[in-house]
Design a protein around this motif. Structure first.
Motif, PDB file in Angstrom:
ATOM      1  N   TYR A  12       0.766  -1.181   0.078  1.00 46.48           N
ATOM      2  CA  TYR A  12      -0.087  -0.101   0.092  1.00 46.48           C
ATOM      3  C   TYR A  12       0.977   1.154  -0.068  1.00 46.48           C
ATOM      4  N   LEU A  13       0.442   1.981  -0.948  1.00 47.61           N
ATOM      5  CA  LEU A  13       1.283   3.386  -1.003  1.00 47.61           C
ATOM      6  C   LEU A  13       0.801   4.691  -0.374  1.00 47.61           C
ATOM      7  N   ASP A  14      -0.417   4.853  -0.749  1.00 43.91           N
ATOM      8  CA  ASP A  14      -0.926   6.145  -0.279  1.00 43.91           C
ATOM      9  C   ASP A  14      -2.549   6.417  -1.062  1.00 43.91           C
ATOM     10  N   ASN A  15      -3.612   6.743  -0.246  1.00 41.89           N
ATOM     11  CA  ASN A  15      -4.795   7.362  -0.924  1.00 41.89           C
ATOM     12  C   ASN A  15      -5.428   6.066  -1.644  1.00 41.89           C
ATOM     13  N   GLY A  16      -5.284   4.891  -1.199  1.00 39.25           N
ATOM     14  CA  GLY A  16      -6.139   3.881  -2.038  1.00 39.25           C
ATOM     15  C   GLY A  16      -5.448   3.373  -2.855  1.00 39.25           C
ATOM     16  N   PHE A  17      -4.019   3.468  -3.011  1.00 43.04           N
ATOM     17  CA  PHE A  17      -3.152   2.941  -4.215  1.00 43.04           C
ATOM     18  C   PHE A  17      -2.221   1.959  -3.430  1.00 43.04           C
ATOM     19  N   ALA A  18      -2.250   0.742  -4.122  1.00 42.00           N
ATOM     20  CA  ALA A  18      -1.186  -0.279  -3.737  1.00 42.00           C
ATOM     21  C   ALA A  18      -0.291  -0.662  -5.211  1.00 42.00           C
ATOM     22  N   ILE A  19       0.982  -0.905  -4.958  1.00 45.31           N
ATOM     23  CA  ILE A  19       1.705  -1.265  -6.069  1.00 45.31           C
ATOM     24  C   ILE A  19       2.273  -2.698  -5.793  1.00 45.31           C
ATOM     25  N   PRO A  20       1.738  -3.792  -5.803  1.00 44.73           N
ATOM     26  CA  PRO A  20       2.305  -5.044  -5.688  1.00 44.73           C
ATOM     27  C   PRO A  20       3.347  -5.402  -6.905  1.00 44.73           C
ATOM     28  N   HIS A  21       4.002  -6.248  -6.399  1.00 46.02           N
ATOM     29  CA  HIS A  21       5.268  -6.634  -7.485  1.00 46.02           C
ATOM     30  C   HIS A  21       5.950  -7.817  -6.866  1.00 46.02           C
ATOM     31  N   GLY A  22       6.353  -8.611  -7.900  1.00 45.10           N
ATOM     32  CA  GLY A  22       6.904  -9.976  -7.567  1.00 45.10           C
ATOM     33  C   GLY A  22       8.527  -9.744  -7.956  1.00 45.10           C
ATOM     34  N   SER A  23       9.273 -11.281  -7.978  1.00 47.28           N
ATOM     35  CA  SER A  23      10.537 -11.168  -8.265  1.00 47.28           C
ATOM     36  C   SER A  23      10.764 -10.973  -9.921  1.00 47.28           C
ATOM     37  N   PRO A  24      11.742 -10.085 -10.149  1.00 47.90           N
ATOM     38  CA  PRO A  24      12.145  -9.819 -11.852  1.00 47.90           C
ATOM     39  C   PRO A  24      12.548 -11.284 -12.526  1.00 47.90           C
ATOM     40  N   GLU A  25      13.058 -12.285 -11.510  1.00 50.13           N
ATOM     41  CA  GLU A  25      13.579 -13.694 -12.312  1.00 50.13           C
ATOM     42  C   GLU A  25      12.457 -14.436 -12.678  1.00 50.13           C
ATOM     43  N   PHE A  26      11.395 -14.064 -12.338  1.00 52.39           N
ATOM     44  CA  PHE A  26      10.158 -14.888 -12.965  1.00 52.39           C
ATOM     45  C   PHE A  26       9.276 -13.972 -13.955  1.00 52.39           C
ATOM     46  N   VAL A  27       9.839 -12.838 -14.430  1.00 56.26           N
ATOM     47  CA  VAL A  27       9.192 -12.058 -15.334  1.00 56.26           C
ATOM     48  C   VAL A  27       9.949 -12.277 -16.961  1.00 56.26           C
ATOM     49  N   GLU A  28       9.165 -12.640 -17.726  1.00 53.34           N
ATOM     50  CA  GLU A  28       9.619 -12.844 -19.171  1.00 53.34           C
ATOM     51  C   GLU A  28       9.494 -11.451 -20.004  1.00 53.34           C
ATOM     52  N   LYS A  29       8.294 -10.614 -19.669  1.00 56.99           N
ATOM     53  CA  LYS A  29       7.892  -9.667 -20.482  1.00 56.99           C
ATOM     54  C   LYS A  29       7.491  -8.410 -19.405  1.00 56.99           C
ATOM     55  N   THR A  30       8.261  -7.248 -19.694  1.00 55.65           N
ATOM     56  CA  THR A  30       7.656  -6.191 -18.896  1.00 55.65           C
ATOM     57  C   THR A  30       6.490  -5.911 -19.113  1.00 55.65           C
ATOM     58  N   THR A  31       5.409  -5.689 -18.033  1.00 59.59           N
ATOM     59  CA  THR A  31       4.181  -5.358 -18.158  1.00 59.59           C
ATOM     60  C   THR A  31       3.611  -4.588 -16.889  1.00 59.59           C
ATOM     61  N   ILE A  32       2.795  -3.740 -16.943  1.00 56.94           N
ATOM     62  CA  ILE A  32       2.181  -2.893 -15.861  1.00 56.94           C
ATOM     63  C   ILE A  32       0.712  -3.016 -16.151  1.00 56.94           C
ATOM     64  N   SER A  33      -0.010  -3.482 -15.142  1.00 56.36           N
ATOM     65  CA  SER A  33      -1.285  -3.806 -15.101  1.00 56.36           C
ATOM     66  C   SER A  33      -2.121  -2.707 -14.162  1.00 56.36           C
ATOM     67  N   ILE A  34      -3.151  -1.961 -14.350  1.00 56.44           N
ATOM     68  CA  ILE A  34      -3.684  -1.106 -13.481  1.00 56.44           C
ATOM     69  C   ILE A  34      -5.298  -1.744 -13.337  1.00 56.44           C
ATOM     70  N   LEU A  35      -5.598  -2.036 -12.185  1.00 56.18           N
ATOM     71  CA  LEU A  35      -6.926  -2.360 -11.763  1.00 56.18           C
ATOM     72  C   LEU A  35      -7.649  -1.319 -11.055  1.00 56.18           C
ATOM     73  N   ILE A  36      -8.631  -0.928 -11.527  1.00 53.65           N
ATOM     74  CA  ILE A  36      -9.629   0.158 -11.015  1.00 53.65           C
ATOM     75  C   ILE A  36     -10.905  -0.294 -10.390  1.00 53.65           C
ATOM     76  N   LEU A  37     -11.111  -0.301  -8.866  1.00 51.06           N
ATOM     77  CA  LEU A  37     -12.279  -0.783  -8.526  1.00 51.06           C
ATOM     78  C   LEU A  37     -13.267   0.208  -8.082  1.00 51.06           C
ATOM     79  N   ASP A  38     -14.727  -0.195  -8.130  1.00 49.80           N
ATOM     80  CA  ASP A  38     -15.724   0.582  -7.759  1.00 49.80           C
ATOM     81  C   ASP A  38     -15.882   0.699  -6.223  1.00 49.80           C
ATOM     82  N   LYS A  39     -15.250  -0.368  -5.776  1.00 48.20           N
ATOM     83  CA  LYS A  39     -15.439  -0.437  -4.040  1.00 48.20           C
ATOM     84  C   LYS A  39     -14.379  -0.652  -3.604  1.00 48.20           C
ATOM     85  N   PRO A  40     -13.716   0.003  -2.436  1.00 53.60           N
ATOM     86  CA  PRO A  40     -12.290  -0.328  -2.117  1.00 53.60           C
ATOM     87  C   PRO A  40     -12.397  -1.808  -1.408  1.00 53.60           C
ATOM     88  N   ILE A  41     -11.377  -2.445  -1.302  1.00 57.74           N
ATOM     89  CA  ILE A  41     -11.125  -3.872  -0.623  1.00 57.74           C
ATOM     90  C   ILE A  41      -9.984  -3.593   0.453  1.00 57.74           C
TER      91      ILE A  41
END
Length: 546
Positions: free
Chosen positions: A468-497
């Protein structure tokens, strides 16, 4: 306590105090106790939840109401944060600490530091004093701290005989009959005090070489993220080696520091803060420690200082028709008041015509110059005090103009748009697990085993420290060694979890290969702008989405 006289600004602090005294408090009860509406109490509780979350702690709820279930160390962390914030804002702390005790501890500690010629930064001294006062005050009420576990760094310091030296400082308070510290309290304060004054307590070359290597790797990674080479800045390395080593020791004591500049740092240097936050997440993972925003902010200051050191001016042009002697005299004067200038080139008025001025910041001249392309400061050949002030004013104006030009602009760069456009999702999920699993399952992996490993690395990181960073934003990320293609996905929810102790409605999943770290900086800048203005962020994502 007479509730009739509780000021509305103080009410939330009274509620915190009661929660830390293990009371179970319902909204209805608090509403009746303080003669205010339930909505006012709800606002107070919201403030308190945010306060606790800064220490990665949370309130608990059951049929009897709201309460806090935590250790004495956690209680004192919350109290210290409140007291330091009040002190930083020049407000009274009498609700939480005894001012007479505070004065006694302060005088005793300063006397001991001066006597032993120990230099500790003023901000850290305040942190130590408040910690000592809380230990004494709470112990008198039969609330004692207990350290849970140790790590290699705490043991390392104790092997260097710093324990007796810290005891010598605390002994000053014992001799004044202020308090007699237990061995566990001395150990706790050893971590805290040595972790606040490492340069005195320990030679820097005693820090393990492997740790220094990890700091160099951190600088390299953050340099790549900022697209600015800071790896040759020896001062940055030395400052970070000391700062991060003492940071680990502070965290060994389950202690934290309050950064009064944290909001300003986030607003003024959003991309830098984001990249440093991302880099520190990897740096801290092997040590099983979680960093607060305050700590990330302090590290960000070190990197910003390094960036300032390489932002020197290009060139000052000095126009003088009076010969080499005069030009040397004036150049020497200029260098004395503007030590960071890269070069001062002297030219004649005739040579100035037709000259390429693209790398010149401004011109200083002893003669009138007509229609100059760059700002001109007119001075006398003797360089008076008034002339020097004019030169300094031009220098300051130039710096301010550059700072304003580098402030983040609320626009998404075209490269960033292309990068994220196909991975912006508007959808609802009821839990963190469901949302994260969905995001990861949407990504392309060559085989299921690799996907599972990446997913596991994401959850391992979440287990160590909330992303969690701030104001309802979270920036999950995993180990680069298991990443084959750099990708950034953004999920916007109607209701916070629920996201640990926070609520999240915007999730940015980072899948970054080692060689693509540079792509983090513009995305983190975008995220930090979104934290400042969430509505702007959501509308921009709707525009960008393909």
């Amino acid at each position: 306590m007479n509730n009739d006289y509780v000021d509305s600004k103080q009410r939330k602090f009274w509620i915190v105090k009661r929660l830390l005294e293990q009371e179970h408090l319902s909204y209805q009860q608090l509403s009746e106790d303080y003669y205010v509406s339930r909505s006012s109490i709800a606002n107070d509780i919201s403030y308190i939840k945010d306060l606790f979350s800064k220490e990665d702690l949370a309130l608990t709820f059951d049929n009897s109401g709201t309460f806090f279930k935590g250790s004495e160390v956690q209680i004192q962390k919350i109290l210290k944060r409140i007291v330091l914030n009040l002190l930083n804002n020049g407000q009274s702390t009498e609700l939480f600490i005894e001012e007479e005790l505070m004065e006694k501890v302060s005088k005793g500690l300063y006397h001991a530091l001066n006597e032993k010629q120990i230099e500790i930064p003023e901000s850290y001294i305040q942190n130590i004093i408040v910690s000592i006062v809380l230990i004494i005050q709470r112990a008198k009420e039969d609330h004692h701290i207990h350290l849970e576990g140790t790590n290699q760094y705490g043991q390392f310091f104790l092997e260097f005989d710093k324990y007796p030296l810290v005891y010598g400082l605390l002994n000053e308070l014992e001799e004044q009959n202020i308090y007699s510290f237990s061995q566990e309290e001395i150990q706790y304060l050893t971590y805290l005090i040595v972790g606040s004054g490492l340069r005195f307590f320990m030679k820097e070359d005693a820090i393990p070489f492997t740790f220094r290597g990890k700091v160099r790797f951190l600088i390299q990674k953050i340099s790549e993220g900022l697209q600015m080479d800071l790896t040759q800045d020896s001062r940055l390395e030395e400052d970070l080696v000391v700062h991060l080593y003492q940071l680990i020791l502070r965290l060994e004591a389950q202690s934290s520091v309050v950064n009064p500049l944290i909001d300003e740092i986030k607003q003024t240097y959003p991309a830098l803060y984001g990249v440093v936050w991302f880099g520190l997440a990897d740096f801290c993972k092997p040590y099983q420690i979680a960093l607060s925003d305050d700590e990330v902010g302090f590290v960000s200051i070190h990197f910003q200082a390094a960036l300032e050191r390489i932002k020197k001016m290009h060139k000052i042009l000095f126009v003088c028709p009076n010969g080499i002697g005069t030009s040397s005299f004036v150049s020497a004067k200029i260098r004395r008041i503007l030590p960071d200038v890269n070069s001062i080139e002297t030219v004649s008025t005739s040579k100035l015509e037709g000259m390429d001025l693209s790398d010149v910041d401004f011109i200083i001249s002893t003669v009138e110059i007509a229609a100059a392309e760059k700002p001109v400061v007119r001075i006398s050949p003797m360089v008076t005090v008034k002339d020097m002030k004019c030169i300094m004013n031009q220098y300051i104006d130039l710096i301010i103009a550059r700072e304003q030009n580098t402030l983040p602009k609320l626009e998404v760069a075209s490269e960033t748009k292309e990068f994220i456009a196909r991975n912006i999702i508007f959808q609802n999920f009821s839990s963190k697990k469901a949302a994260l699993n969905f995001l990861i399952d949407q990504q392309s992996f060559s085989d299921k085993d690799l996907q599972d490993k990446f997913k596991q690395s994401v959850w391992e990181r979440e287990g160590l420290q909330s992303t969690y960073l701030d104001n309802g934003f979270a920036i999950p990320h995993g180990s680069p060694e298991f990443v084959e293609k750099t990708t950034i996905s953004i999920l916007i929810l109607d209701k916070p979890i629920n996201w640990g102790n926070q609520k999240v409605d915007i999730i940015v999943l980072l899948m970054i290969k080692e060689e693509d770290v540079r792509k983090v900086e513009p995305v983190m800048e975008l995220v930090m702008q979104g934290i400042e203005d969430k509505n702007w962020f959501i509308s921009k994502m709707m525009e960008v989405k393909k």
